[in-house]
Motif scaffolding. Structure first.
Motif, short mmCIF file in Angstrom:
data_model
loop_
_atom_site.label_atom_id
_atom_site.label_comp_id
_atom_site.label_asym_id
_atom_site.label_seq_id
_atom_site.Cartn_x
_atom_site.Cartn_y
_atom_site.Cartn_z
N HIS A 123 1.17 -1.31 0.24
CA HIS A 123 0.24 -0.29 -0.33
C HIS A 123 0.55 0.93 0.09
N ALA A 124 2.38 0.88 0.74
CA ALA A 124 2.56 2.56 1.14
C ALA A 124 3.75 2.54 -0.33
N ALA A 125 3.92 1.40 -0.95
CA ALA A 125 4.97 1.74 -2.52
C ALA A 125 3.56 2.04 -3.06
N ALA A 126 2.41 1.94 -3.38
CA ALA A 126 1.99 2.27 -4.17
C ALA A 126 1.31 3.58 -3.89
N ASP A 127 0.91 4.69 -2.55
CA ASP A 127 1.04 6.02 -2.62
C ASP A 127 1.67 6.70 -3.18
N PRO A 128 0.90 7.68 -3.94
CA PRO A 128 1.21 8.10 -5.04
C PRO A 128 2.58 9.23 -4.51
N LYS A 129 2.06 10.01 -3.80
CA LYS A 129 2.39 10.98 -3.18
C LYS A 129 3.93 10.73 -2.54
N ALA A 130 4.57 8.91 -1.67
CA ALA A 130 5.36 8.96 -1.14
C ALA A 130 6.36 8.23 -2.80
N LEU A 131 5.72 7.95 -3.84
CA LEU A 131 6.28 7.51 -4.88
C LEU A 131 6.95 9.13 -5.76
N LEU A 132 6.22 9.84 -5.88
CA LEU A 132 6.87 10.90 -5.98
C LEU A 132 7.61 11.67 -5.20
N ALA A 133 7.42 11.56 -3.81
CA ALA A 133 8.63 12.30 -3.49
C ALA A 133 9.66 11.59 -3.25
N ALA A 134 10.07 9.46 -3.44
CA ALA A 134 10.92 9.36 -3.98
C ALA A 134 12.17 9.51 -4.99
N SER A 135 10.92 9.76 -6.16
CA SER A 135 11.80 10.20 -7.71
C SER A 135 11.76 11.08 -7.06
N ASP A 136 11.91 12.15 -6.62
CA ASP A 136 12.40 13.11 -6.42
C ASP A 136 13.75 13.34 -5.86
N ALA A 137 13.71 12.57 -4.83
CA ALA A 137 14.75 12.49 -4.38
C ALA A 137 16.27 11.22 -4.67
N ILE A 138 15.95 10.58 -5.73
CA ILE A 138 16.46 9.90 -6.74
C ILE A 138 17.13 11.23 -8.00
N ARG A 139 16.98 12.19 -8.26
CA ARG A 139 16.79 13.14 -9.05
C ARG A 139 18.11 14.31 -8.81
N ASN A 140 17.36 14.95 -6.86
CA ASN A 140 17.66 15.81 -6.52
C ASN A 140 19.17 14.90 -5.70
N PRO A 141 20.08 15.60 -5.24
CA PRO A 141 20.69 15.61 -3.91
C PRO A 141 19.64 16.54 -2.61
N THR A 142 20.41 15.99 -1.62
CA THR A 142 19.36 16.91 -0.55
C THR A 142 20.48 17.62 0.31
N LYS A 143 21.52 17.67 -0.19
CA LYS A 143 21.61 19.36 0.01
C LYS A 143 22.43 20.13 -1.21
N SER A 144 22.98 21.47 -0.72
CA SER A 144 23.89 22.30 -1.94
C SER A 144 25.26 21.52 -2.38
N PHE A 145 25.06 21.07 -3.97
CA PHE A 145 26.00 20.70 -4.98
C PHE A 145 26.11 21.28 -6.01
N VAL A 146 27.04 20.46 -6.60
CA VAL A 146 27.32 21.64 -7.67
C VAL A 146 27.42 20.23 -9.10
N LEU A 147 27.31 20.17 -10.59
CA LEU A 147 27.36 19.52 -11.05
C LEU A 147 28.02 20.65 -12.07
N THR A 148 28.59 19.33 -13.14
CA THR A 148 28.47 20.23 -15.12
C THR A 148 27.58 19.33 -16.31
N ALA A 149 26.46 20.67 -16.29
CA ALA A 149 26.08 19.40 -17.70
C ALA A 149 25.74 20.09 -18.76
N THR A 150 26.19 19.27 -20.05
CA THR A 150 26.66 19.63 -21.34
C THR A 150 25.31 19.03 -21.94
N LEU A 151 25.21 20.10 -22.64
CA LEU A 151 23.84 20.33 -23.38
C LEU A 151 24.19 20.02 -24.97
#
Length: 257
Positions: free
Chosen positions: A19-47
């Motif tokens: 049930h928790a895994a299927a909770d849309p709010k929890a899923l969305l928050a989990a995906s955000d945590a995968i894409r975005n670090p939780t603290k200040s950071f720097v990276l290089t992006a090539t477009l």
């Protein structure tokens, strides 16, 4: 009886987990945590930009991001590193305000919401946007989709609608997350008139700052599918970002070191 009690408890635990895994709010928050670090950071992006399969342009950017403790979104300073004609230009996103600074005329110009959706650099919001902060999520079902590597993935599909439509670039978003681990697989970004603006594929996962993150995002323009931008992320590192760097009045004095 004890055995029956254990089996019942295990069944309830598994049901609660499902049930928790299927909770849309929890899923969305989990995906955000995968894409975005939780603290200040720097990276290089090539477009890298492609038109009809041929490379037409490329930019290299240094991206400095800092989470806003009050709003939950990231405040981001983008420094243009290449090509030479773009070197030294800056773009600052602070809340809903977006500013562009050109050292050649030492002027900082506010970018309108319409301009935010144009050009390669605008695609950065697809990579760093904190969806759980600005969108309500609804689970619309499970679906097998083709990912950015043309492999079939079993996903949970979320329908996201902006909580405050006038404060975001995209009115609503369709998001596909891997059913096993909530990794972002694919997203479609729409305007308030239901026009498809962009389609994004998240791929090439790699351990960065302690989490398996997508280090490449392929973005297809909604009006012209022959216009494709590939965003590659590298050189992640934790870095404290001074508050002064995130102020419009400081752009003319910015020095990274």
């Amino acid at each position: 009886m004890f055995r029956q009690f254990i089996m019942t408890a295990c069944a309830l635990a598994l049901a609660a987990t499902a049930h928790a895994a299927a909770d849309p709010k929890a899923l969305l928050a989990a995906s955000d945590a995968i894409r975005n670090p939780t603290k200040s950071f720097v990276l290089t992006a090539t477009l890298i930009e492609y038109r009809a399969g041929k490379q037409t342009d490329s930019n290299t950017l240094s991206i400095y991001s800092k989470p806003d403790p009050n709003g939950g979104q990231y405040r981001t300073l983008v420094r243009f590193m290449a090509p030479a004609r773009e070197t030294g230009k800056l773009m600052l996103k602070n809340g809903n305000d977006l500013w562009f600074y050109d050292p050649s005329n030492q002027a900082s110009i506010r970018i309108s919401p319409e301009q935010r959706l144009l050009g390669q650099a605008s695609n950065g919001d697809v990579a760093t946007i904190n969806l759980s902060r600005d969108y309500n999520a609804k689970l619309t079902g499970e679906e097998d989709v083709t990912d950015g590597d043309r492999q079939s993935r079993h996903t949970n599909r979320l329908a996201l609608v902006a909580t405050v439509p006038e404060g975001v670039n995209y009115h609503h978003i369709d998001l596909w997350l891997d059913a096993k681990d909530a990794r972002p697989v694919k997203a479609k970004f729409y305007s308030d008139s239901d026009r498809l603006l962009k389609t994004a594929y998240y791929r090439r996962y790699r351990n960065e700052l302690g989490v398996e993150r997508p280090t490449e995002t392929v973005i297809i323009d909604g009006l012209d599918p022959q216009w494709v931008t590939v965003m590659r992320f590298d050189a992640y590192s934790w870095r404290e970002i001074p508050e002064t760097w995130l102020q419009r009045d400081y752009l003319s004095r910015f020095h990274p070191e």
